[in-house]
Write a protein that holds these residues in place. Sequence first.
Motif, PDB file in Angstrom:
ATOM      1  N   GLY A  41      -7.028   1.301   6.336  1.00  0.00           N
ATOM      2  CA  GLY A  41      -7.846   2.223   5.616  1.00  0.00           C
ATOM      3  C   GLY A  41      -7.193   2.636   4.155  1.00  0.00           C
ATOM      4  O   GLY A  41      -7.648   2.854   3.341  1.00  0.00           O
ATOM      5  N   LEU A  42      -5.736   2.516   4.173  1.00  0.00           N
ATOM      6  CA  LEU A  42      -4.958   2.573   2.882  1.00  0.00           C
ATOM      7  C   LEU A  42      -5.549   1.429   1.849  1.00  0.00           C
ATOM      8  O   LEU A  42      -5.584   1.826   0.620  1.00  0.00           O
ATOM      9  N   ILE A  43      -5.369   0.501   2.204  1.00  0.00           N
ATOM     10  CA  ILE A  43      -5.691  -1.011   1.478  1.00  0.00           C
ATOM     11  C   ILE A  43      -7.063  -0.635   0.804  1.00  0.00           C
ATOM     12  O   ILE A  43      -7.387  -0.879  -0.164  1.00  0.00           O
ATOM     13  N   ILE A  44      -7.959  -0.349   1.875  1.00  0.00           N
ATOM     14  CA  ILE A  44      -9.559  -0.190   1.414  1.00  0.00           C
ATOM     15  C   ILE A  44      -9.564   0.994   0.308  1.00  0.00           C
ATOM     16  O   ILE A  44      -9.970   0.756  -0.681  1.00  0.00           O
ATOM     17  N   GLY A  45      -8.886   2.073   0.683  1.00  0.00           N
ATOM     18  CA  GLY A  45      -8.774   3.287  -0.247  1.00  0.00           C
ATOM     19  C   GLY A  45      -8.332   2.917  -1.495  1.00  0.00           C
ATOM     20  O   GLY A  45      -8.905   3.353  -2.663  1.00  0.00           O
ATOM     21  N   LEU A  46      -7.244   2.039  -1.602  1.00  0.00           N
ATOM     22  CA  LEU A  46      -6.644   1.728  -2.712  1.00  0.00           C
ATOM     23  C   LEU A  46      -7.487   0.799  -3.592  1.00  0.00           C
ATOM     24  O   LEU A  46      -7.436   1.018  -5.021  1.00  0.00           O
ATOM     25  N   ILE A  47      -8.325  -0.237  -2.976  1.00  0.00           N
ATOM     26  CA  ILE A  47      -9.129  -1.101  -3.500  1.00  0.00           C
ATOM     27  C   ILE A  47     -10.217  -0.030  -4.331  1.00  0.00           C
ATOM     28  O   ILE A  47     -10.634  -0.364  -5.327  1.00  0.00           O
ATOM     29  N   VAL A  48     -10.777   0.541  -3.309  1.00  0.00           N
ATOM     30  CA  VAL A  48     -11.917   1.360  -4.077  1.00  0.00           C
ATOM     31  C   VAL A  48     -11.541   2.163  -5.330  1.00  0.00           C
ATOM     32  O   VAL A  48     -12.186   2.492  -6.408  1.00  0.00           O
ATOM     33  N   GLY A  49     -10.365   2.900  -4.997  1.00  0.00           N
ATOM     34  CA  GLY A  49      -9.987   3.501  -6.224  1.00  0.00           C
ATOM     35  C   GLY A  49      -9.805   2.883  -7.529  1.00  0.00           C
ATOM     36  O   GLY A  49      -9.892   3.404  -8.568  1.00  0.00           O
ATOM     37  N   LEU A  50      -9.184   1.712  -7.293  1.00  0.00           N
ATOM     38  CA  LEU A  50      -9.017   0.450  -8.300  1.00  0.00           C
ATOM     39  C   LEU A  50     -10.374   0.404  -9.064  1.00  0.00           C
ATOM     40  O   LEU A  50     -10.506   0.368 -10.367  1.00  0.00           O
ATOM     41  N   VAL A  51     -11.271   0.191  -8.320  1.00  0.00           N
ATOM     42  CA  VAL A  51     -12.866  -0.272  -8.720  1.00  0.00           C
ATOM     43  C   VAL A  51     -13.228   0.941  -9.642  1.00  0.00           C
ATOM     44  O   VAL A  51     -13.838   0.719 -10.499  1.00  0.00           O
ATOM     45  N   ILE A  52     -12.892   2.218  -9.152  1.00  0.00           N
ATOM     46  CA  ILE A  52     -13.576   3.277  -9.685  1.00  0.00           C
ATOM     47  C   ILE A  52     -12.755   3.520 -11.342  1.00  0.00           C
ATOM     48  O   ILE A  52     -13.607   3.786 -12.076  1.00  0.00           O
ATOM     49  N   VAL A  53     -11.482   3.358 -11.021  1.00  0.00           N
ATOM     50  CA  VAL A  53     -10.701   3.367 -12.351  1.00  0.00           C
ATOM     51  C   VAL A  53     -11.177   2.202 -13.293  1.00  0.00           C
ATOM     52  O   VAL A  53     -11.305   2.706 -14.545  1.00  0.00           O
ATOM     53  N   VAL A  54     -11.399   0.982 -12.798  1.00  0.00           N
ATOM     54  CA  VAL A  54     -11.843   0.240 -13.960  1.00  0.00           C
ATOM     55  C   VAL A  54     -13.177   0.185 -14.348  1.00  0.00           C
ATOM     56  O   VAL A  54     -13.625   0.100 -15.571  1.00  0.00           O
ATOM     57  N   GLY A  55     -14.118   1.000 -13.447  1.00  0.00           N
ATOM     58  CA  GLY A  55     -15.422   1.286 -13.992  1.00  0.00           C
ATOM     59  C   GLY A  55     -15.406   2.327 -14.963  1.00  0.00           C
ATOM     60  O   GLY A  55     -16.058   2.256 -15.935  1.00  0.00           O
ATOM     61  N   VAL A  56     -14.707   3.218 -14.907  1.00  0.00           N
ATOM     62  CA  VAL A  56     -14.434   4.403 -15.607  1.00  0.00           C
ATOM     63  C   VAL A  56     -13.962   3.941 -16.812  1.00  0.00           C
ATOM     64  O   VAL A  56     -14.433   4.301 -18.208  1.00  0.00           O
ATOM     65  N   VAL A  57     -12.790   3.187 -17.117  1.00  0.00           N
ATOM     66  CA  VAL A  57     -12.529   2.646 -18.309  1.00  0.00           C
ATOM     67  C   VAL A  57     -13.527   1.921 -19.110  1.00  0.00           C
ATOM     68  O   VAL A  57     -13.521   1.880 -20.318  1.00  0.00           O
ATOM     69  N   ALA A  58     -14.012   0.957 -18.238  1.00  0.00           N
ATOM     70  CA  ALA A  58     -15.178  -0.026 -18.778  1.00  0.00           C
ATOM     71  C   ALA A  58     -16.124   0.815 -19.496  1.00  0.00           C
ATOM     72  O   ALA A  58     -16.927   0.535 -20.496  1.00  0.00           O
TER      73      ALA A  58
END
Length: 62
Positions: A41-58
């Motif tokens: 769950g922690l790994i999936i949460g980190l991946i989702v968080g990273l995708v959100i951050v990359v999306g916001v930056v994009a």
Amino acid sequence: MSNNPENNYDPAGSTQMFRAFVDEQPQTPEVQRAQARPRTGLIIGLIVGLVIVVGVVALAMK
């Protein structure tokens, strides 16, 4: 008299560690799977968080 650590060997310490190792009960597969769930769950949460951050930056770069 020197304070050499090799001369201060305590055999009771290693005997206690050995007894703790022998008395240790192996974990059942159910316990091992239950311990792996939070890590997944922690790994999936980190991946989702990273995708959100990359999306916001994009979106900010547009």
